[in-house]
Design a protein around this motif. Sequence first.
Motif, PDB file in Angstrom:
ATOM      1  N   GLU A   1       0.831  -1.207   0.000  1.00 23.43           N
ATOM      2  CA  GLU A   1       0.000   0.000   0.000  1.00 23.43           C
ATOM      3  C   GLU A   1       0.866   1.258   0.000  1.00 23.43           C
ATOM      4  OE1 GLU A   1      -3.210   0.279   2.827  1.00 23.43           O
ATOM      5  OE2 GLU A   1      -3.306  -1.901   2.997  1.00 23.43           O
ATOM      6  N   CYS A   2       1.909   1.246   0.807  1.00 27.49           N
ATOM      7  CA  CYS A   2       2.820   2.406   0.851  1.00 27.49           C
ATOM      8  C   CYS A   2       3.472   2.631  -0.508  1.00 27.49           C
ATOM      9  CB  CYS A   2       3.891   2.200   1.918  1.00 27.49           C
ATOM     10  SG  CYS A   2       3.275   2.220   3.619  1.00 27.49           S
ATOM     11  N   LEU A   3       3.890   1.549  -1.141  1.00 29.77           N
ATOM     12  CA  LEU A   3       4.525   1.680  -2.452  1.00 29.77           C
ATOM     13  C   LEU A   3       3.539   2.238  -3.473  1.00 29.77           C
ATOM     14  CD1 LEU A   3       6.519  -1.697  -2.693  1.00 29.77           C
ATOM     15  CD2 LEU A   3       7.282   0.497  -1.777  1.00 29.77           C
ATOM     16  N   ASP A   4       2.312   1.771  -3.414  1.00 35.26           N
ATOM     17  CA  ASP A   4       1.311   2.175  -4.402  1.00 35.26           C
ATOM     18  C   ASP A   4       0.871   3.622  -4.240  1.00 35.26           C
ATOM     19  OD1 ASP A   4       1.323  -0.350  -5.512  1.00 35.26           O
ATOM     20  OD2 ASP A   4      -0.469  -1.037  -4.431  1.00 35.26           O
ATOM     21  N   HIS A   5       0.732   4.074  -2.983  1.00 34.08           N
ATOM     22  CA  HIS A   5       0.083   5.361  -2.739  1.00 34.08           C
ATOM     23  C   HIS A   5       1.022   6.484  -2.290  1.00 34.08           C
ATOM     24  CE1 HIS A   5      -3.796   3.452  -3.284  1.00 34.08           C
ATOM     25  NE2 HIS A   5      -3.465   2.531  -2.397  1.00 34.08           N
ATOM     26  N   LEU A   6       2.177   6.132  -1.705  1.00 32.73           N
ATOM     27  CA  LEU A   6       3.048   7.162  -1.144  1.00 32.73           C
ATOM     28  C   LEU A   6       4.353   7.316  -1.925  1.00 32.73           C
ATOM     29  CD1 LEU A   6       2.562   6.388   2.659  1.00 32.73           C
ATOM     30  CD2 LEU A   6       1.125   7.757   1.127  1.00 32.73           C
ATOM     31  N   ARG A   7       4.619   6.418  -2.850  1.00 34.73           N
ATOM     32  CA  ARG A   7       5.804   6.492  -3.722  1.00 34.73           C
ATOM     33  C   ARG A   7       7.077   6.783  -2.920  1.00 34.73           C
ATOM     34  NH1 ARG A   7       4.999   7.628  -9.130  1.00 34.73           N
ATOM     35  NH2 ARG A   7       6.646   9.204  -9.081  1.00 34.73           N
ATOM     36  N   PRO A   8       7.416   5.921  -1.954  1.00 33.84           N
ATOM     37  CA  PRO A   8       8.547   6.219  -1.068  1.00 33.84           C
ATOM     38  C   PRO A   8       9.904   6.118  -1.744  1.00 33.84           C
ATOM     39  CG  PRO A   8       7.743   4.005  -0.671  1.00 33.84           C
ATOM     40  CD  PRO A   8       6.780   4.642  -1.634  1.00 33.84           C
ATOM     41  N   ASP A   9      10.814   6.984  -1.307  1.00 32.58           N
ATOM     42  CA  ASP A   9      12.236   6.845  -1.620  1.00 32.58           C
ATOM     43  C   ASP A   9      12.899   5.948  -0.571  1.00 32.58           C
ATOM     44  OD1 ASP A   9      12.580   8.857  -3.883  1.00 32.58           O
ATOM     45  OD2 ASP A   9      11.613  10.084  -2.339  1.00 32.58           O
ATOM     46  N   ARG A  10      12.406   6.054   0.650  1.00 30.61           N
ATOM     47  CA  ARG A  10      12.830   5.177   1.742  1.00 30.61           C
ATOM     48  C   ARG A  10      11.588   4.775   2.529  1.00 30.61           C
ATOM     49  NH1 ARG A  10      16.781   9.450   3.436  1.00 30.61           N
ATOM     50  NH2 ARG A  10      15.582   9.616   5.365  1.00 30.61           N
ATOM     51  N   LEU A  11      11.694   3.661   3.233  1.00 36.33           N
ATOM     52  CA  LEU A  11      10.644   3.251   4.157  1.00 36.33           C
ATOM     53  C   LEU A  11      11.204   3.213   5.566  1.00 36.33           C
ATOM     54  CD1 LEU A  11       8.662   0.270   2.560  1.00 36.33           C
ATOM     55  CD2 LEU A  11       7.726   2.474   3.313  1.00 36.33           C
ATOM     56  N   GLY A  12      10.508   3.869   6.490  1.00 33.76           N
ATOM     57  CA  GLY A  12      10.864   3.750   7.890  1.00 33.76           C
ATOM     58  C   GLY A  12      10.555   2.339   8.354  1.00 33.76           C
ATOM     59  N   HIS A  13      11.574   1.589   8.684  1.00 29.17           N
ATOM     60  CA  HIS A  13      11.507   0.174   9.065  1.00 29.17           C
ATOM     61  C   HIS A  13      11.440  -0.694   7.806  1.00 29.17           C
ATOM     62  CE1 HIS A  13      11.270   1.437  13.189  1.00 29.17           C
ATOM     63  NE2 HIS A  13      10.202   2.175  12.911  1.00 29.17           N
TER      64      HIS A  13
END
Length: 344
Positions: free
Chosen positions: A209-221
């Motif tokens: 979900e984070c990848l799909d909606h927030l387009r992260p460069d990094r993920l916390g944890h």
Amino acid sequence: MRPVTELAKAHLHLHFTGSMRHATLVELAERDGIRLPTSLTEDWPPQLSADDEKGWFRFQRLYDVARSVLRTEDDIRRLVREAAEDDVVDGALWTEMQVDPSGYAARFGGITAFTDLVIDAARDASERTGLGIGLVVAANRTRHPMDARTLARLAAQYVGRGVVGFGLSNDERRGTTAEFGPAFAIAERAGLRSVPHGGELRGAAHVRECLDHLRPDRLGHGVRSVEDPDVLARIVDAGIALEVCPTSNVALGVYRTIDEVPVRDLVAAGATVALGADDPLLFGTRLAGQYAILRAAQHFEDDELAHLARSSFAASSAPPHVREAAERDIQQWLERPTDGGMQA
């Protein structure tokens, strides 16, 4: 073994109040007659678990109590300066500190005034210590997504003036991740890095979900991405770095022991892993401690620790001259003779 405190590092997962020294917490509380719970005094560091909402509430309550001792501008400046000093002792050349201005706005004149204060405090701390400091403005996922948009617009005003990223923190099980997408789009258009929390209290499905909606460069944890090979492969292919905080993973009950934190699995899969301390005030271990723990519990060799250190700079917003200095320092650390078994 070479002392891990002398290995150059970037620190990419450090929360504002959680960076406070325990001694400073106690001193400021005594100054203003604030009664701290025993878990922050004689029983410190506290025994924590976030297996359920009650456990997370207890963790958040302790964080809020710690934040309440920050009463003056000098308190804010002291916190940032001491956090910088501690990271320098731990070998950091660059630190990205995460802060939610809305949590301090009422006492410090609003979110803009507080952000100005923190940026100035970071600039002063950097000049005093030599540590490069970037700030991440983070929204709280327990609040309305419109609040996140307000903070994203705020963060966008400080691009090039100390703010390097936009995050999303607090209990990962709360809120609807997709609803925060517009806030991250605002930050992305402004040139800020997307650095939300994800894949700690919830599993690989939430990472997706984070990848799909927030387009992260990094993920916390992001550690629980290992639970789905397809999700982990997607992270690796996209070059999304994971800010792994072993001590907090165990303290919050994500894993039972340090042995179970899947750092080796993530690295073996090709993921970029940057170790972080998360909230040293509540978990009792700072940046160098994360490296020392992996050396002791998972038998990381010095070249493997150096790889993690290099990864931390690769995932950072550090300017080129800091990255170049870090690479020289890391290589010199590896070329040093060992010291007969001494550990940091």
